[in-house]
Motif scaffolding. Structure first.
Motif, PDB file in Angstrom:
ATOM      1  N   PHE A 141       0.812  -1.222   0.000  1.00  0.00           N
ATOM      2  CA  PHE A 141       0.000   0.000   0.000  1.00  0.00           C
ATOM      3  C   PHE A 141       0.847   1.276   0.000  1.00  0.00           C
ATOM      4  O   PHE A 141       0.411   2.299  -0.504  1.00  0.00           O
ATOM      5  CB  PHE A 141      -0.968  -0.013   1.187  1.00  0.00           C
ATOM      6  CG  PHE A 141      -2.086  -0.995   1.002  1.00  0.00           C
ATOM      7  CD1 PHE A 141      -3.103  -0.740   0.092  1.00  0.00           C
ATOM      8  CD2 PHE A 141      -2.110  -2.185   1.703  1.00  0.00           C
ATOM      9  CE1 PHE A 141      -4.127  -1.660  -0.111  1.00  0.00           C
ATOM     10  CE2 PHE A 141      -3.136  -3.099   1.509  1.00  0.00           C
ATOM     11  CZ  PHE A 141      -4.142  -2.841   0.604  1.00  0.00           C
ATOM     12  N   LEU A 159     -10.113  -4.874  -0.946  1.00  0.00           N
ATOM     13  CA  LEU A 159      -9.215  -3.729  -1.068  1.00  0.00           C
ATOM     14  C   LEU A 159      -9.936  -2.401  -0.806  1.00  0.00           C
ATOM     15  O   LEU A 159      -9.296  -1.394  -0.469  1.00  0.00           O
ATOM     16  CB  LEU A 159      -8.661  -3.722  -2.505  1.00  0.00           C
ATOM     17  CG  LEU A 159      -7.317  -3.090  -2.730  1.00  0.00           C
ATOM     18  CD1 LEU A 159      -6.237  -3.974  -2.152  1.00  0.00           C
ATOM     19  CD2 LEU A 159      -7.086  -2.892  -4.225  1.00  0.00           C
ATOM     20  N   VAL A 160     -11.242  -2.421  -0.948  1.00  0.00           N
ATOM     21  CA  VAL A 160     -12.022  -1.171  -0.916  1.00  0.00           C
ATOM     22  C   VAL A 160     -11.813  -0.358   0.375  1.00  0.00           C
ATOM     23  O   VAL A 160     -11.483   0.831   0.295  1.00  0.00           O
ATOM     24  CB  VAL A 160     -13.527  -1.452  -1.169  1.00  0.00           C
ATOM     25  CG1 VAL A 160     -14.368  -0.215  -0.967  1.00  0.00           C
ATOM     26  CG2 VAL A 160     -13.717  -2.010  -2.574  1.00  0.00           C
ATOM     27  N   PRO A 161     -11.963  -0.960   1.583  1.00  0.00           N
ATOM     28  CA  PRO A 161     -11.820  -0.128   2.786  1.00  0.00           C
ATOM     29  C   PRO A 161     -10.443   0.527   2.905  1.00  0.00           C
ATOM     30  O   PRO A 161     -10.337   1.684   3.284  1.00  0.00           O
ATOM     31  CB  PRO A 161     -12.039  -1.113   3.940  1.00  0.00           C
ATOM     32  CG  PRO A 161     -12.622  -2.317   3.350  1.00  0.00           C
ATOM     33  CD  PRO A 161     -12.248  -2.356   1.922  1.00  0.00           C
ATOM     34  N   LYS A 162      -9.403  -0.251   2.567  1.00  0.00           N
ATOM     35  CA  LYS A 162      -8.044   0.277   2.690  1.00  0.00           C
ATOM     36  C   LYS A 162      -7.837   1.459   1.730  1.00  0.00           C
ATOM     37  O   LYS A 162      -7.293   2.497   2.110  1.00  0.00           O
ATOM     38  CB  LYS A 162      -7.045  -0.845   2.363  1.00  0.00           C
ATOM     39  CG  LYS A 162      -5.687  -0.627   2.917  1.00  0.00           C
ATOM     40  CD  LYS A 162      -5.634  -0.909   4.401  1.00  0.00           C
ATOM     41  CE  LYS A 162      -4.530  -0.102   5.057  1.00  0.00           C
ATOM     42  NZ  LYS A 162      -4.690  -0.072   6.523  1.00  0.00           N
ATOM     43  N   GLU A 165      -9.634   4.499   2.835  1.00  0.00           N
ATOM     44  CA  GLU A 165      -8.906   5.154   3.930  1.00  0.00           C
ATOM     45  C   GLU A 165      -7.791   6.038   3.365  1.00  0.00           C
ATOM     46  O   GLU A 165      -7.477   7.096   3.917  1.00  0.00           O
ATOM     47  CB  GLU A 165      -8.316   4.077   4.847  1.00  0.00           C
ATOM     48  CG  GLU A 165      -7.785   4.621   6.149  1.00  0.00           C
ATOM     49  CD  GLU A 165      -7.098   3.532   6.984  1.00  0.00           C
ATOM     50  OE1 GLU A 165      -6.497   2.610   6.393  1.00  0.00           O
ATOM     51  OE2 GLU A 165      -7.166   3.635   8.209  1.00  0.00           O
TER      52      GLU A 165
ATOM     53  N   ILE B 138     -18.040  -2.985   2.879  1.00  0.00           N
ATOM     54  CA  ILE B 138     -16.970  -3.977   3.012  1.00  0.00           C
ATOM     55  C   ILE B 138     -16.184  -3.721   4.292  1.00  0.00           C
ATOM     56  O   ILE B 138     -15.758  -2.584   4.543  1.00  0.00           O
ATOM     57  CB  ILE B 138     -16.053  -3.948   1.775  1.00  0.00           C
ATOM     58  CG1 ILE B 138     -16.883  -4.266   0.525  1.00  0.00           C
ATOM     59  CG2 ILE B 138     -14.915  -4.954   1.903  1.00  0.00           C
ATOM     60  CD1 ILE B 138     -16.288  -3.780  -0.749  1.00  0.00           C
ATOM     61  N   LEU B 139     -16.024  -4.759   5.081  1.00  0.00           N
ATOM     62  CA  LEU B 139     -15.277  -4.635   6.340  1.00  0.00           C
ATOM     63  C   LEU B 139     -14.076  -5.569   6.323  1.00  0.00           C
ATOM     64  O   LEU B 139     -14.189  -6.715   5.881  1.00  0.00           O
ATOM     65  CB  LEU B 139     -16.177  -5.000   7.524  1.00  0.00           C
ATOM     66  CG  LEU B 139     -17.485  -4.219   7.695  1.00  0.00           C
ATOM     67  CD1 LEU B 139     -18.260  -4.770   8.880  1.00  0.00           C
ATOM     68  CD2 LEU B 139     -17.217  -2.737   7.889  1.00  0.00           C
ATOM     69  N   ILE B 140     -12.948  -5.042   6.806  1.00  0.00           N
ATOM     70  CA  ILE B 140     -11.744  -5.878   6.958  1.00  0.00           C
ATOM     71  C   ILE B 140     -11.264  -5.748   8.398  1.00  0.00           C
ATOM     72  O   ILE B 140     -11.582  -4.744   9.058  1.00  0.00           O
ATOM     73  CB  ILE B 140     -10.628  -5.481   5.949  1.00  0.00           C
ATOM     74  CG1 ILE B 140     -10.270  -3.994   6.089  1.00  0.00           C
ATOM     75  CG2 ILE B 140     -11.007  -5.816   4.530  1.00  0.00           C
ATOM     76  CD1 ILE B 140      -9.010  -3.595   5.340  1.00  0.00           C
ATOM     77  N   GLN B 143      -9.994  -2.202  10.848  1.00  0.00           N
ATOM     78  CA  GLN B 143     -10.388  -0.907  10.257  1.00  0.00           C
ATOM     79  C   GLN B 143     -11.859  -0.637  10.509  1.00  0.00           C
ATOM     80  O   GLN B 143     -12.700  -1.523  10.339  1.00  0.00           O
ATOM     81  CB  GLN B 143     -10.100  -0.911   8.759  1.00  0.00           C
ATOM     82  CG  GLN B 143     -10.082   0.491   8.181  1.00  0.00           C
ATOM     83  CD  GLN B 143      -9.817   0.495   6.691  1.00  0.00           C
ATOM     84  OE1 GLN B 143      -9.251  -0.448   6.147  1.00  0.00           O
ATOM     85  NE2 GLN B 143     -10.242   1.542   6.038  1.00  0.00           N
ATOM     86  N   VAL B 145     -15.179   1.583   9.531  1.00  0.00           N
ATOM     87  CA  VAL B 145     -15.694   2.407   8.428  1.00  0.00           C
ATOM     88  C   VAL B 145     -17.102   2.917   8.781  1.00  0.00           C
ATOM     89  O   VAL B 145     -17.846   2.252   9.494  1.00  0.00           O
ATOM     90  CB  VAL B 145     -15.752   1.631   7.087  1.00  0.00           C
ATOM     91  CG1 VAL B 145     -14.385   1.232   6.612  1.00  0.00           C
ATOM     92  CG2 VAL B 145     -16.644   0.411   7.185  1.00  0.00           C
ATOM     93  N   ARG B 225      -7.481 -11.747   1.353  1.00  0.00           N
ATOM     94  CA  ARG B 225      -7.550 -11.195   2.713  1.00  0.00           C
ATOM     95  C   ARG B 225      -8.910 -11.519   3.309  1.00  0.00           C
ATOM     96  O   ARG B 225      -9.899 -11.545   2.583  1.00  0.00           O
ATOM     97  CB  ARG B 225      -7.437  -9.674   2.657  1.00  0.00           C
ATOM     98  CG  ARG B 225      -6.082  -9.158   2.316  1.00  0.00           C
ATOM     99  CD  ARG B 225      -6.139  -7.647   2.199  1.00  0.00           C
ATOM    100  NE  ARG B 225      -5.163  -7.203   1.236  1.00  0.00           N
ATOM    101  CZ  ARG B 225      -5.392  -7.087  -0.061  1.00  0.00           C
ATOM    102  NH1 ARG B 225      -6.563  -7.359  -0.544  1.00  0.00           N
ATOM    103  NH2 ARG B 225      -4.436  -6.708  -0.869  1.00  0.00           N
TER     104      ARG B 225
END
Lengths: 268, 265
Positions: A141, A159-162, A165, B138-140, B143, B145, B225
């Motif tokens: 990243f 990948l969307v949340p990262k 951010e 979408i949650l990881i 993090q 949101v 992931r």
């Protein structure tokens, strides 16, 4: 009872006529301010703004540079167009960028130089104009941020949340259901909206369509048995095949083959 | 004049015509739907008004049956309401002819079910008109949101994916067959932990959270992931469905009681 019967026949007749008229209207006015490409959609808004929905149904608002964001789109992800710096995850996406003459905007890829056959990408990686940001499953990243992309095209939803951010807009390029041939062809027109290359995309689609038609004609002239075909990828002892509703299966059929999983619907 | 319209609306002949029209309409719908499902799945995310403006008007050949379907349903609802109300009124008028109160009460069972059906249909209409849907949250892990258009924030505490490890179904080997995720929610300085899985959504502050997708899907190779993708819905129609369904169950129980117990006697 007769009266009811006549009423019913009249109602049904009127309903069917309306259906056919509507079908006729649709043929005449193909180009609307709204367009659907498989599960993707494009909606033209005033002042050259556009509302796009990606493969996950996420709303992206495309606003020309220097222009104010229209009201009512507070929660939408805003992308300034034309996009000048883009990272693409798949070779397919890069090929589409090349088809609409937008490959100059490519600044990051997830495959090493040896993987690429596209001369512009090989050259870009060699000269450092394009960066390798790591394999798709383990993207770096920091590297990604360093190439300052204005947009990332990816199939990876995780990948969307990262990226959000990092304030990098992201477009999911796959859908739950497999893309059929029409969607696969027209997807380039969805991509073109980000670069202002709609005309080039239209021409490209026309060209591909005529090529397919030409090949179909040649194949039709050839008589003989239809070969049985499957289309798939092998991943570690596992074969993943394309379903009958996919563009790959449709291409096999157009080429005169018999697709073995024709009766199966599903995702790619 | 008003009485005339009322009687025509409640007539059995109208019910027959409407039901036959419904069959014709749904047959057309079946043909139009085939291969064009994506036009209609968008209805879940956009709501009826927005969907009509976009998909509905762009593809009239495929969608006109749905508008016809809605008109027919409105007529059927009116017909059911008028017909049921007429019968309820006459039941009340002739209540003295019943030998016991319980017999009179049980006679309302069918009408309760009819009213319940109207409430369920109204629930669907409210849902398609006023529900707000976030099609993809979408949650990881690690993090937090924001949930769009709310003051709620969400984070993924853990994802527990079960992979098939048996030998009987070779094609399923190492593939995910079940998932359970813990979602941490933050709102007004308070936190809550909720579990979500396949067909097990949860509710929080009037919103419902449904699992749409998750990862990884394979135990070995093709690893991604860990993530979950949720559909978040604010649906005011849900209360009406539940009210309608509960009322329907009450009517059904009353009907069965009348049918089984009283007939035996």
């Amino acid at each position: 009872m007769k009266a009811i019967y006549y009423k019913f026949v009249c109602f049904s007749g009127i309903f069917l006529i309306v259906c056919f008229l509507a079908a006729g209207c649709q043929q005449k006015t193909r180009r609307h301010s709204f367009e659907k490409i498989g599960d993707f959609s494009i909606r033209i808004l005033p002042n050259n703004c556009k509302e796009l929905r990606d493969g996950l149904g996420r709303v992206l608002l495309l606003v020309p540079r220097g222009q104010a964001i229209p009201k009512g789109y507070a929660s939408a992800k805003v992308v300034r167009i034309p996009v000048r710096r883009v990272v693409a995850y798949s070779g397919y996406m890069v090929s589409l960028l090349r088809a609409i003459h937008a490959i100059d905007s490519l600044v990051g890829v997830t495959h090493v130089q040896d993987y690429w056959l596209i001369p512009e990408v090989r050259e870009g990686l060699e000269k450092g104009r394009i960066s390798y940001v790591g394999e798709s499953a383990i993207v770096d990243f920091e590297k990604l941020k360093a190439v300052r992309p204005e947009l990332v095209f990816t199939w990876d939803a995780s990948l969307v949340p990262k990226l959000e951010e990092l304030h990098i807009p992201v477009v999911i390029t796959i859908t739950g259901e497999a893309m059929n041939l029409d969607t696969r062809l027209n997807f380039v027109r969805f991509v073109a909206q980000f670069f202002g290359k709609e005309k080039l995309a239209d021409e490209y689609v026309k060209r591909v369509r005529s090529t397919i038609a030409r090949i179909k004609k040649i194949v039709l002239k050839k008589h003989g048995t239809r070969p049985k075909v499957i289309w798939g990828d092998i991943y570690e002892k596992r074969v993943l095949v394309e379903p009958g509703n996919s563009w790959a299966a449709q291409m096999v059929k157009l080429a005169g083959g018999k697709y073995l999983f024709d009766d199966i619907r599903g995702s790619s | 004049m008003k009485r005339d319209i009322w009687h025509k609306l409640g007539s059995t002949k109208l019910s027959i015509v409407v039901l036959v029209l419904l069959v014709v309409n749904l047959t057309v719908g079946y043909v139009m739907l085939n291969g064009n499902e994506s036009i209609f799945t968008a209805l879940n995310n956009l709501g009826l008004i927005e969907w009509t403006r976009t998909y509905g008007l762009t593809f009239p050949a495929y969608t006109v049956w749905l508008f016809g379907f809605m008109i027919i349903l409105v007529i059927l609802t009116l017909n059911t309401f008028v017909c049921t109300t007429n019968r309820v009124v006459s039941l009340i008028r002739y209540r003295h002819t019943f030998t016991s109160r319980i017999r009179l009460l049980l006679r309302f069972s069918v009408h309760i079910m009819h009213y319940a059906l109207i409430i369920i249909l109204a629930g669907y209409l409210v849902s398609y008109l006023f529900a707000c849907t976030c099609p993809s949250l979408i949650l990881i892990p690690g993090q937090v949101v924001p949930v769009p258009d709310t003051d709620i924030k969400a984070g993924l505490e853990s994802v527990n994916v079960k992979f098939y490890e048996g030998n009987r179904l070779a094609f399923l080997k190492d593939r995910a067959y079940d998932v359970c995720a813990c979602v941490k929610l933050f709102s007004d300085g308070k936190t809550a932990i909720k579990k979500v899985g396949l067909n097990t959504p949860f509710r929080y502050r009037g919103l419902s959270f449904h699992l749409k997708d998750f990862g990884p899907k394979y135990g070995k190779g093709l690893k991604t992931r860990p993530f979950i993708n949720l559909i978040v819905k604010n649906d005011p129609g849900v209360k009406l469905y539940f009210a309608g369904t509960s009322l329907f169950v009450v009517g059904l129980v009353m009907y069965l009681y009348q049918w089984v117990l009283l007939k035996i006697r």
